[in-house]
Design a protein around this motif. Structure first.
Motif, mmCIF file in Angstrom:
data_model
loop_
_atom_site.group_PDB
_atom_site.id
_atom_site.type_symbol
_atom_site.label_atom_id
_atom_site.label_comp_id
_atom_site.label_asym_id
_atom_site.label_seq_id
_atom_site.Cartn_x
_atom_site.Cartn_y
_atom_site.Cartn_z
ATOM 1 N N ASN A 190 -4.367 6.794 3.968
ATOM 2 C CA ASN A 190 -3.615 8.013 4.216
ATOM 3 C C ASN A 190 -2.782 7.989 5.491
ATOM 4 O OD1 ASN A 190 -4.322 10.225 2.081
ATOM 5 N ND2 ASN A 190 -6.171 9.007 2.409
ATOM 6 N N HIS A 191 -2.939 6.943 6.274
ATOM 7 C CA HIS A 191 -2.177 6.895 7.523
ATOM 8 C C HIS A 191 -1.310 5.663 7.660
ATOM 9 C CE1 HIS A 191 -5.288 9.920 8.412
ATOM 10 N NE2 HIS A 191 -4.240 10.529 8.919
ATOM 11 N N THR A 192 -1.258 4.879 6.581
ATOM 12 C CA THR A 192 -0.325 3.763 6.601
ATOM 13 C C THR A 192 1.054 4.332 6.290
ATOM 14 O OG1 THR A 192 -1.957 2.141 5.939
ATOM 15 C CG2 THR A 192 0.345 1.626 5.446
ATOM 16 N N ILE A 193 1.975 4.153 7.201
ATOM 17 C CA ILE A 193 3.311 4.711 7.028
ATOM 18 C C ILE A 193 4.295 3.569 6.893
ATOM 19 C CG2 ILE A 193 5.119 6.117 8.084
ATOM 20 C CD1 ILE A 193 2.582 7.357 9.662
ATOM 21 N N VAL A 194 4.969 3.524 5.761
ATOM 22 C CA VAL A 194 5.961 2.475 5.562
ATOM 23 C C VAL A 194 7.314 3.070 5.937
ATOM 24 C CG1 VAL A 194 7.014 0.923 3.893
ATOM 25 C CG2 VAL A 194 4.571 1.452 3.746
ATOM 26 N N THR A 195 7.893 2.571 6.997
ATOM 27 C CA THR A 195 9.172 3.108 7.467
ATOM 28 C C THR A 195 10.304 2.220 6.958
ATOM 29 O OG1 THR A 195 9.061 1.790 9.468
ATOM 30 C CG2 THR A 195 8.125 4.000 9.570
ATOM 31 N N ASP A 196 11.501 2.768 7.034
ATOM 32 C CA ASP A 196 12.643 1.994 6.529
ATOM 33 C C ASP A 196 13.345 1.228 7.641
ATOM 34 O OD1 ASP A 196 13.514 4.209 7.789
ATOM 35 O OD2 ASP A 196 14.901 4.867 6.227
ATOM 36 N N VAL A 197 12.752 1.219 8.814
ATOM 37 C CA VAL A 197 13.340 0.444 9.906
ATOM 38 C C VAL A 197 12.277 -0.467 10.507
ATOM 39 C CG1 VAL A 197 15.080 2.162 10.528
ATOM 40 C CG2 VAL A 197 12.806 2.278 11.568
ATOM 41 N N GLU A 198 12.724 -1.508 11.146
ATOM 42 C CA GLU A 198 11.788 -2.393 11.834
ATOM 43 C C GLU A 198 11.565 -1.841 13.237
ATOM 44 O OE1 GLU A 198 9.921 -5.311 11.484
ATOM 45 O OE2 GLU A 198 10.108 -4.694 9.399
ATOM 46 N N HIS A 199 10.346 -1.509 13.541
ATOM 47 C CA HIS A 199 10.049 -1.027 14.876
ATOM 48 C C HIS A 199 9.719 -2.204 15.770
ATOM 49 C CE1 HIS A 199 10.022 3.098 13.623
ATOM 50 N NE2 HIS A 199 9.368 2.711 12.553
ATOM 51 N N GLY A 211 1.669 -5.115 20.251
ATOM 52 C CA GLY A 211 2.190 -4.138 19.306
ATOM 53 C C GLY A 211 3.183 -4.706 18.309
ATOM 54 N N ALA A 212 3.413 -6.011 18.313
ATOM 55 C CA ALA A 212 4.395 -6.568 17.388
ATOM 56 C C ALA A 212 3.841 -6.581 15.967
ATOM 57 C CB ALA A 212 4.755 -7.982 17.807
ATOM 58 N N LYS A 213 4.706 -6.348 15.021
ATOM 59 C CA LYS A 213 4.290 -6.320 13.619
ATOM 60 C C LYS A 213 3.945 -7.732 13.174
ATOM 61 C CE LYS A 213 5.805 -2.949 10.263
ATOM 62 N NZ LYS A 213 6.929 -2.410 9.526
ATOM 63 N N SER A 214 2.765 -7.911 12.615
ATOM 64 C CA SER A 214 2.398 -9.269 12.265
ATOM 65 C C SER A 214 2.013 -9.436 10.801
ATOM 66 C CB SER A 214 1.256 -9.743 13.151
ATOM 67 O OG SER A 214 0.098 -8.977 12.884
ATOM 68 N N ASN A 215 2.043 -8.379 10.038
ATOM 69 C CA ASN A 215 1.863 -8.607 8.600
ATOM 70 C C ASN A 215 2.642 -7.574 7.797
ATOM 71 O OD1 ASN A 215 0.328 -6.337 7.611
ATOM 72 N ND2 ASN A 215 -1.481 -7.179 8.588
ATOM 73 N N THR A 216 2.823 -7.869 6.528
ATOM 74 C CA THR A 216 3.669 -7.008 5.723
ATOM 75 C C THR A 216 2.895 -6.308 4.608
ATOM 76 O OG1 THR A 216 4.188 -8.913 4.371
ATOM 77 C CG2 THR A 216 5.747 -8.376 6.123
ATOM 78 N N SER A 217 1.580 -6.637 4.421
ATOM 79 C CA SER A 217 0.835 -5.974 3.348
ATOM 80 C C SER A 217 0.657 -4.508 3.699
ATOM 81 C CB SER A 217 -0.528 -6.636 3.162
ATOM 82 O OG SER A 217 -1.369 -6.292 4.222
ATOM 83 N N LYS A 218 0.644 -3.688 2.659
ATOM 84 C CA LYS A 218 0.572 -2.252 2.888
ATOM 85 C C LYS A 218 -0.763 -1.866 3.527
ATOM 86 C CE LYS A 218 1.521 2.078 0.543
ATOM 87 N NZ LYS A 218 1.702 2.713 -0.767
ATOM 88 N N PHE A 219 -1.851 -2.434 3.002
ATOM 89 C CA PHE A 219 -3.173 -2.144 3.561
ATOM 90 C C PHE A 219 -3.791 -3.442 4.073
ATOM 91 C CE2 PHE A 219 -2.864 1.008 -0.053
ATOM 92 C CZ PHE A 219 -2.462 2.063 0.749
ATOM 93 N N ASP A 220 -4.678 -3.292 5.042
ATOM 94 C CA ASP A 220 -5.361 -4.435 5.637
ATOM 95 C C ASP A 220 -6.017 -5.300 4.555
ATOM 96 O OD1 ASP A 220 -7.012 -6.168 6.960
ATOM 97 O OD2 ASP A 220 -8.127 -4.635 8.062
ATOM 98 N N PRO A 221 -5.558 -6.530 4.379
ATOM 99 C CA PRO A 221 -6.100 -7.365 3.293
ATOM 100 C C PRO A 221 -7.495 -7.905 3.592
ATOM 101 C CG PRO A 221 -4.497 -8.591 4.563
ATOM 102 C CD PRO A 221 -4.503 -7.198 5.131
ATOM 103 N N ASN A 222 -7.966 -7.745 4.819
ATOM 104 C CA ASN A 222 -9.274 -8.301 5.188
ATOM 105 C C ASN A 222 -10.389 -7.264 5.223
ATOM 106 O OD1 ASN A 222 -8.143 -10.901 5.692
ATOM 107 N ND2 ASN A 222 -7.322 -10.076 7.601
#
Lengths: 323, 323
Positions: free
Chosen positions: A102-111, B11-22
């Motif tokens: 419920n708190h995973t937010i997929v945004t349309d920009v790279e933060h 704080g850098a984005k390091s994965n693209t899966s919607k939910f934690d795969p682990n």
């Protein structure tokens, strides 16, 4: 289900699958046209996974009955301030998972920065916590073994990196005996170790609290049996709870852990995330007597990414919270 | 879990899966080395399916709390003769499925005939049912709307097709008001509509009973809420229960339904199978006043195919059965 693939009329073998391949679909199809779409979606998935589980482990009847008795025991153990089904979910990681979903937010920009991840609210948040001045202490009742800690930080907008003025950092923690104020009326006054702090013009906030300490969850109910057969302990790592809110930003609820806690990897409610680990550093000659200090940066997302975002405040926890 | 793939340090984005795969694997891995292998197998599958269900439907926190409250309500509704968790399992098809899982026998030979499939025992079997003579009636208390039925059949060995002498056909049924003897002490004497019959030298058995009639399951507990949101009725098709046993054969428990019953396709406990449908035929001038007759052939497998086979008698049902 009268369509199970065996042929009753003459008894001839008519399929080779080990179990009736139509059974689960037949149970799902018992839902009628009047079933609401969301109910249908949830129950279809629930029945499918429940049946797949039974087939996968080839659940025996004795084991199934143990499960039936266990579900009954969970509800029978329910009482004020002990929500046993909630606790079993926590042990199985379900509250943490639902929180993530419920708190995973997929945004349309790279933060450039990721927002601070949320973790579970738990049953001890209070809707009545008072605002305190920046720099005040939440320690109304100092335990003998308490370590006064200077907590300071900033709340930033993930997109701009700028501090957010007027955001609220609402924190709560247990005392060194593992109990929260209202559950420990003999040792703690109301609102002890709770406080709301409003950030200054630069988004900064600071206050005094205790270094959090580890505690075990209630093991007087059937949830303890589950921990036992899994060979797990009932301990939570030490933590400070906080809920961060601002009208223009998506709220986030966190639990903040000392980065060297021994239970980080085995938290009994599975609520630890890397981004929520803090470094409590010794300090000397602090003006108010703090022996530790800790710094924390919160990164929040503008509500444009999720206009209907809200915290799950009162309604979820009223049942658990004795006010 | 402190290994969730996001990178807290910068704080850098390091994965693209919607939910934690682990996450799910981490929860499973909390089980320790001392966890028994069967517990580990069951809980691994249970946690995996529970988490997959939550992710698949993206369960909201409000929905999760409805589920938590529902599990608590099931246990709170438990009382003598109302095992609510058992009933919820029945509505979701779990008892029927577990019955199938435990009674599917894979043999190493091709049988000309399939063995009689089992279905669920239900909560009303009695360990104290008396033996009666072949040709006796189980109807001690004849209800006004009862239809006396002459029931006759044979119990055969699936491999040889021969009748089995000395096998036991232990039957029980509700009266026309939908109640079993001990649950209806005002209208029924003890052991009414129950009887054990031993087959003759040719494997035949015969007795008198009532034509079974439909009844609704108890809807005073939370299981009725589940039926309601699924748009389902609480009715069971009319049925006669029977447990067939012999020292040399694998026991089988069945429920036998009139083949024209209106609830065969929508049985509230999902326990109907094609092979268990019977044809109740009108007869006239029967010597004991029966107005219907029905014939039934039971086909059982020698225990060599499953040496440890047993019925799930007392232990499962003692809790439900008021003796």
């Amino acid at each position: 289900m009268a369509t199970n693939g065996t042929n009753g009329a003459n008894g001839a073998k008519s399929n080779t699958s080990k179990f009736d391949p139509n059974f689960t679909r037949n149970v799902i199809n018992l839902m009628s046209a009047e079933t609401k779409p969301r109910h249908r979606e949830i129950l279809t998935s629930l029945i499918t996974h429940l049946h797949d589980f039974c087939r996968e482990v080839e659940l025996t009847q004795e084991e199934w009955i143990i499960g039936v008795n266990y579900v009954n025991a969970i509800g029978q153990a329910y009482k004020k301030n002990r929500n046993e089904a909630w606790r079993v979910c926590d042990i199985l990681g379900v509250e943490s998972l639902v929180d993530e979903i419920n708190h995973t937010i997929v945004t349309d920009v790279e933060h450039q920065l990721t927002p601070t991840p949320s973790t579970i609210l738990g049953p001890f948040w209070s809707p009545e916590t008072p605002f305190r001045e920046l720099g005040a202490s939440v320690v109304q009742d100092m335990p003998k073994d308490g370590e006064l800690t200077f907590f300071h930080g900033v709340i930033r907008d993930v997109d701009t990196g700028k501090g957010i003025s007027g955001a609220v950092f609402d924190m709560w923690q247990a005392s060194t005996n593992g109990k929260y104020d209202v559950f420990d009326p003999e040792n703690q006054t109301r609102h002890n170790l709770r406080g709301k702090f409003k950030t200054d013009e630069e988004g900064k906030f600071w206050f005094y609290c205790l270094k959090p300490t580890e505690y075990a969850i209630d093991t007087s109910g059937p949830s303890a049996d589950l921990l036992k057969i899994m060979g797990r302990h009932p301990w939570r790592p030490a933590h400070i709870h906080a809920m961060i809110t601002h009208d223009d930003y998506i709220p986030v609820t966190v639990q903040l852990y000392p980065k060297d806690d021994q239970y980080l990897e085995t938290d009994t409610v599975c609520a630890v995330k890397d981004d929520l680990l803090l470094d409590f550093k010794p300090i000397q000659n602090e003006k108010n007597g703090a022996v530790l200090e800790v710094e924390y940066e919160v990164r929040v997302l503008n509500k444009k990414y999720k206009p209907d975002a809200s915290t799950l405040m009162g309604n979820a926890n009223q049942d658990n919270f004795e006010s």
